[in-house]
Design a protein around this motif. Sequence first.
Motif, PDB file in Angstrom:
ATOM      1  N   ASN A 127      44.510  53.653  30.645  1.00  0.00           N
ATOM      2  CA  ASN A 127      43.130  53.718  30.156  1.00  0.00           C
ATOM      3  C   ASN A 127      42.127  53.492  31.281  1.00  0.00           C
ATOM      4  OD1 ASN A 127      41.385  54.224  27.981  1.00  0.00           O
ATOM      5  ND2 ASN A 127      41.020  52.044  27.657  1.00  0.00           N
ATOM      6  N   MET A 130      40.499  50.105  32.043  1.00  0.00           N
ATOM      7  CA  MET A 130      39.512  49.512  31.124  1.00  0.00           C
ATOM      8  C   MET A 130      40.244  48.882  29.929  1.00  0.00           C
ATOM      9  SD  MET A 130      36.389  52.295  31.177  1.00  0.00           S
ATOM     10  CE  MET A 130      37.394  53.660  30.597  1.00  0.00           C
ATOM     11  N   ASN A 132      41.104  46.818  26.471  1.00  0.00           N
ATOM     12  CA  ASN A 132      40.630  46.589  25.109  1.00  0.00           C
ATOM     13  C   ASN A 132      40.637  45.076  24.834  1.00  0.00           C
ATOM     14  OD1 ASN A 132      40.319  49.186  23.286  1.00  0.00           O
ATOM     15  ND2 ASN A 132      41.978  49.616  24.740  1.00  0.00           N
ATOM     16  N   THR A 159      38.342  46.893  37.809  1.00  0.00           N
ATOM     17  CA  THR A 159      38.001  47.632  36.591  1.00  0.00           C
ATOM     18  C   THR A 159      36.587  48.203  36.650  1.00  0.00           C
ATOM     19  OG1 THR A 159      37.810  47.467  34.176  1.00  0.00           O
ATOM     20  CG2 THR A 159      37.222  45.511  35.448  1.00  0.00           C
ATOM     21  N   TYR A 163      36.713  48.437  28.068  1.00  0.00           N
ATOM     22  CA  TYR A 163      36.654  49.702  27.330  1.00  0.00           C
ATOM     23  C   TYR A 163      35.529  49.666  26.291  1.00  0.00           C
ATOM     24  CZ  TYR A 163      38.098  53.761  24.647  1.00  0.00           C
ATOM     25  OH  TYR A 163      38.114  54.974  24.012  1.00  0.00           O
TER      26      TYR A 163
END
Length: 317
Positions: A127, A130, A132, A159, A163
Amino acid sequence: MEYLDFEMPIKELEDQLAKCFDIGKESEVDVTETCKKIEEKLKKAKKDIYKNLTAWQRVQLSRHPNRPYTLDYIKALCGDTFMELHGDRSVKDDKAMIGGLGKIGDQSFMFIGQQKGYNTKTRQYRNFGMANPEGYRKALRLMRMAEKFGIPVVTFVDTPGAYPGLEAEERGQGEAIARNIFEMTYLKTPIITVIIGEGASGGALGIGVGDRVYMLENSWYSVISPENCSSILWRSWSEKERAAEALKLTAEDGLKLKIVDGIIKEPIGGAHSDREGAFKAVQKQILEAYKELKDLNEEDLVAQRMDKFSNMGVYKE
């Protein structure tokens, strides 16, 4: 090897040097002196370019596709001793946030960090680094485990941000990051944080509350990325270089503003040009920081950490 725009003079000289070596191999012509001259020019060009980098150029280096990521550092530091741990015990295992136990020499550490991918498939799998909410909750679970067994924590920050998807917000992204910041403040074990690439916004802060916080020379740390700052202030990404300068996001700026405790020098050309050199520099800094922190009792450790972050910034009561 991929080159950024400002690195093109280096590419030209390296191409010349490669051709010079090829001519020497394919013919009886002595090219030793010519190669030496090109090597001298190459060394000078690297020194001149990398000692005068702008804020935006450092942002570009922090995103270099060949730059080592969290797992690269962990594997280099721990070898086969690293054991990855999974899941937040609530939703799922977030692949953008990795963590586990490993040893540097005889000392055990709990390693936690954001992980990016190396190609299209792995970038989607991770992802794009990013996390969660379940990633931050997994990180907190591992920190509490480390605290329980008296193991120091090392976090690697890399990062572009937490997200921002709808599902992440529904599962409490803001609460998860805020909870981590709160819990890390009171964690009764040493925390050493290293910003190895991008340190953007709350996504970075969610694992960034450390007793010692260090930045690699070509990393950045800010409340927002230069592109997003530019799009908000100037309604266009075209002012990203101007935004990068204004945000004071480089390692030197962070040290001046006292939001980080030190800068880890990278090999000339950046961490991607000499990975082993970067790994050794990070390992040395982690061990030095742990040496400073290991003899503090729990009360002093927490008190110093709280004072450190309370004294940041300018405010009026």
